[in-house]
Design a protein around this motif. Structure first.
Motif, PDB file in Angstrom:
ATOM      1  N   VAL A  36       8.150  62.552  38.197  1.00 47.81           N
ATOM      2  CA  VAL A  36       9.139  62.478  37.115  1.00 47.81           C
ATOM      3  C   VAL A  36       8.442  62.159  35.792  1.00 47.81           C
ATOM      4  O   VAL A  36       8.739  62.750  34.753  1.00 47.81           O
ATOM      5  N   SER A  37       7.471  61.249  35.855  1.00 49.36           N
ATOM      6  CA  SER A  37       6.753  60.861  34.641  1.00 49.36           C
ATOM      7  C   SER A  37       5.964  62.041  34.076  1.00 49.36           C
ATOM      8  O   SER A  37       5.937  62.280  32.859  1.00 49.36           O
ATOM      9  N   SER A  40       8.302  64.287  32.384  1.00 51.17           N
ATOM     10  CA  SER A  40       8.682  63.831  31.049  1.00 51.17           C
ATOM     11  C   SER A  40       7.580  64.132  30.043  1.00 51.17           C
ATOM     12  O   SER A  40       7.844  64.484  28.891  1.00 51.17           O
ATOM     13  N   TRP A  59      -1.001  59.676  29.385  1.00 50.70           N
ATOM     14  CA  TRP A  59      -0.938  61.036  29.902  1.00 50.70           C
ATOM     15  C   TRP A  59      -2.309  61.725  29.917  1.00 50.70           C
ATOM     16  O   TRP A  59      -2.502  62.707  30.628  1.00 50.70           O
ATOM     17  N   GLY A 118      18.486  54.345  34.301  1.00 47.13           N
ATOM     18  CA  GLY A 118      17.414  55.298  34.606  1.00 47.13           C
ATOM     19  C   GLY A 118      16.168  55.028  33.779  1.00 47.13           C
ATOM     20  O   GLY A 118      15.037  55.109  34.274  1.00 47.13           O
ATOM     21  N   ALA A 119      16.381  54.693  32.494  1.00 40.52           N
ATOM     22  CA  ALA A 119      15.243  54.418  31.613  1.00 40.52           C
ATOM     23  C   ALA A 119      14.469  53.187  32.093  1.00 40.52           C
ATOM     24  O   ALA A 119      13.231  53.215  32.205  1.00 40.52           O
ATOM     25  N   LEU A 122      12.522  53.953  35.466  1.00 40.76           N
ATOM     26  CA  LEU A 122      11.246  54.677  35.417  1.00 40.76           C
ATOM     27  C   LEU A 122      10.184  53.874  34.668  1.00 40.76           C
ATOM     28  O   LEU A 122       9.008  53.915  35.019  1.00 40.76           O
ATOM     29  N   TYR A 123      10.619  53.123  33.651  1.00 38.96           N
ATOM     30  CA  TYR A 123       9.658  52.270  32.954  1.00 38.96           C
ATOM     31  C   TYR A 123       9.040  51.279  33.950  1.00 38.96           C
ATOM     32  O   TYR A 123       7.823  51.100  34.008  1.00 38.96           O
ATOM     33  N   ARG A 126       6.664  52.961  36.428  1.00 35.69           N
ATOM     34  CA  ARG A 126       5.352  53.274  35.858  1.00 35.69           C
ATOM     35  C   ARG A 126       4.514  52.017  35.680  1.00 35.69           C
ATOM     36  O   ARG A 126       3.309  52.017  35.897  1.00 35.69           O
TER      37      ARG A 126
ATOM     38  N   MET B 125      15.610  58.496  32.656  1.00 39.43           N
ATOM     39  CA  MET B 125      14.284  58.329  33.269  1.00 39.43           C
ATOM     40  C   MET B 125      13.206  59.001  32.426  1.00 39.43           C
ATOM     41  O   MET B 125      12.116  58.460  32.262  1.00 39.43           O
ATOM     42  N   LEU B 126      13.529  60.180  31.895  1.00 41.82           N
ATOM     43  CA  LEU B 126      12.544  60.882  31.059  1.00 41.82           C
ATOM     44  C   LEU B 126      12.226  60.045  29.829  1.00 41.82           C
ATOM     45  O   LEU B 126      11.066  59.926  29.415  1.00 41.82           O
ATOM     46  N   LEU B 127      13.271  59.413  29.255  1.00 42.64           N
ATOM     47  CA  LEU B 127      13.046  58.517  28.117  1.00 42.64           C
ATOM     48  C   LEU B 127      12.147  57.348  28.535  1.00 42.64           C
ATOM     49  O   LEU B 127      11.214  56.973  27.809  1.00 42.64           O
ATOM     50  N   GLY B 128      12.438  56.785  29.720  1.00 47.51           N
ATOM     51  CA  GLY B 128      11.614  55.685  30.225  1.00 47.51           C
ATOM     52  C   GLY B 128      10.159  56.098  30.401  1.00 47.51           C
ATOM     53  O   GLY B 128       9.245  55.330  30.109  1.00 47.51           O
ATOM     54  N   GLY B 129       9.951  57.324  30.873  1.00 50.00           N
ATOM     55  CA  GLY B 129       8.593  57.842  31.047  1.00 50.00           C
ATOM     56  C   GLY B 129       7.861  57.958  29.725  1.00 50.00           C
ATOM     57  O   GLY B 129       6.687  57.572  29.604  1.00 50.00           O
ATOM     58  N   ALA B 131       8.665  56.287  26.955  1.00 52.86           N
ATOM     59  CA  ALA B 131       8.493  54.927  26.420  1.00 52.86           C
ATOM     60  C   ALA B 131       7.283  54.257  27.056  1.00 52.86           C
ATOM     61  O   ALA B 131       6.507  53.571  26.379  1.00 52.86           O
TER      62      ALA B 131
END
Lengths: 173, 187
Positions: A36-37, A40, A59, A118-119, A122-123, A126, B125-129, B131
């Motif tokens: 997912v990361s 993004s 990245w 969700g934010a 995933l934060y 990671r 989640m994409l925003l979290g990635g 960030a």
């Protein structure tokens, strides 16, 4: 395949066997949050250019591009879709039952919570270096210390959050 | 046949599709694409997620242990133990999992079953990635460096023989599952 649900023990064994195959055949652990990361990063690349993305310290080491990870992520979506279609359980859902019972049936409130949840999710994944699959299953099954520490921290915080979030009932009181 | 396949080869991409399909089907049949099933674990009302995870760990772990002992696998894939990062990250993850109602894998799969809030959370989640990528240098210097123990495994860290760990986990899970099945039968 028509049955909407299988025994959780059967599903667990299936995921365990799937992890053997992934280790054996492509020499990778089963995981999702890295995928997912990377996705993004790949999407960010469409907006700001891939050069800007790979300049980023995070990245730079992961080079987000279309490949194994992207295919795995998209195939997971297709697999779940086929499974739901075969069993006839596909249905549009805006506000799930437990949320509605405790936080009300408002669509906007649920969508905001899902977005920010969700934010944070995933934060956190990671920062920890993995998620339920990467740490919670692949890490723990290799007896990695990191996997079991993650598992414990996740459960403790999840239980606390659920206690606060679902304390009051909107349907019964 | 030479194993493992390179993940960048065509064979690797086809395998990614097969593995992803199986993973998506298993997640859906296991009912973990259902928001209610996931959050009810954290409310002690539904043990589906725990049963799936513990079974996957046992079956997967014992299999990998056997394959490793037989020399079929080239290496373990152990993630770094950065204690502060794991505890903080794991805690954020636990909060996010209950608020969103999914983890990354089940959220992705849930979108395909019609869950619109799972889709909105995926955008989150994409925003979290993004960030995380933007804050990575700071996190690396200030958080990941605290309690950094490297890639360690429980057998080496504790000197407990691996066979014994698996026996204890298997016996423990057997009694836990038996207890859960008995207590749910009474309800």
């Amino acid at each position: 395949m028509k049955n909407p649900s299988w025994s959780p023990y059967l599903v667990g064994a299936g995921i365990g066997i799937l992890s053997w195959l992934v280790f054996l055949v492509v020499n990778k652990p089963l995981g999702m949050s890295t995928e997912v990361s990377k996705f993004s990063g790949w999407l960010a690349g469409l907006f700001v250019g891939m050069d800007a993305v790979t300049e980023n310290a995070y990245w730079a080491g992961k080079t987000p591009k279309f490949g194994y990870s992207t295919v795995f992520l998209l195939a997971t979506i297709v697999g779940a879709f086929l499974s739901a279609k075969w069993s006839g359980t596909f249905r549009w859902e805006k506000v799930p039952q437990v949320w509605s019972e405790h936080r009300g049936p408002g669509v906007m409130g649920r969508m905001m919570a899902a977005f920010w949840g969700g934010a944070i999710l995933l934060y956190g994944a990671r920062m920890a270096g993995g998620c339920t699959s990467g740490h919670g299953i692949s890490g723990t099954l290799q007896l990695a210390v990191s996997g079991w520490v993650f598992f414990a921290a996740m459960f403790a915080a999840g239980i606390g959050t659920a206690a606060v979030l679902f304390r009051k009932s909107k349907t019964q009181s | 046949m030479n194993l493992p396949f390179s993940t960048s080869s065509t064979a690797g991409l086809i395998l990614a599709a097969v593995f992803g399909l199986l993973f998506g089907i298993l997640l859906n049949k296991g009912r973990v694409t259902d928001y209610n099933v996931i959050v009810n674990l954290f409310r002690f009302r539904d043990w589906t997620v725990l049963k799936i995870m513990l079974t996957a760990i046992l079956v997967g772990g014992i299999g990998v242990f056997v394959m490793m002992s037989a020399g079929w696998l080239p290496e373990y894939h152990i993630k770094d133990t950065n204690l502060l990062g794991l505890i903080l990250g794991g805690a954020l993850f636990g909060i996010g999992m209950v608020v969103y109602g999914y983890c990354p894998g089940t959220g992705v799969a849930a979108i395909a079953t019609g869950s619109l809030h799972a889709l909105v959370g995926f955008v989150g989640m994409l925003l979290g990635g993004v960030a995380y990528a933007l804050s990575y240098s700071w996190v690396k210097a200030n958080i990941l460096s605290v309690g950094a123990l490297g890639k360690i495994r429980i057998p080496e860290a504790t000197s407990i023989p691996e066979v014994l760990i698996w026996i204890v986990l298997a016996v423990g899970a057997f009694f836990l599952f038996r207890f859960l099945e008995k207590s749910s039968a009474r309800v």
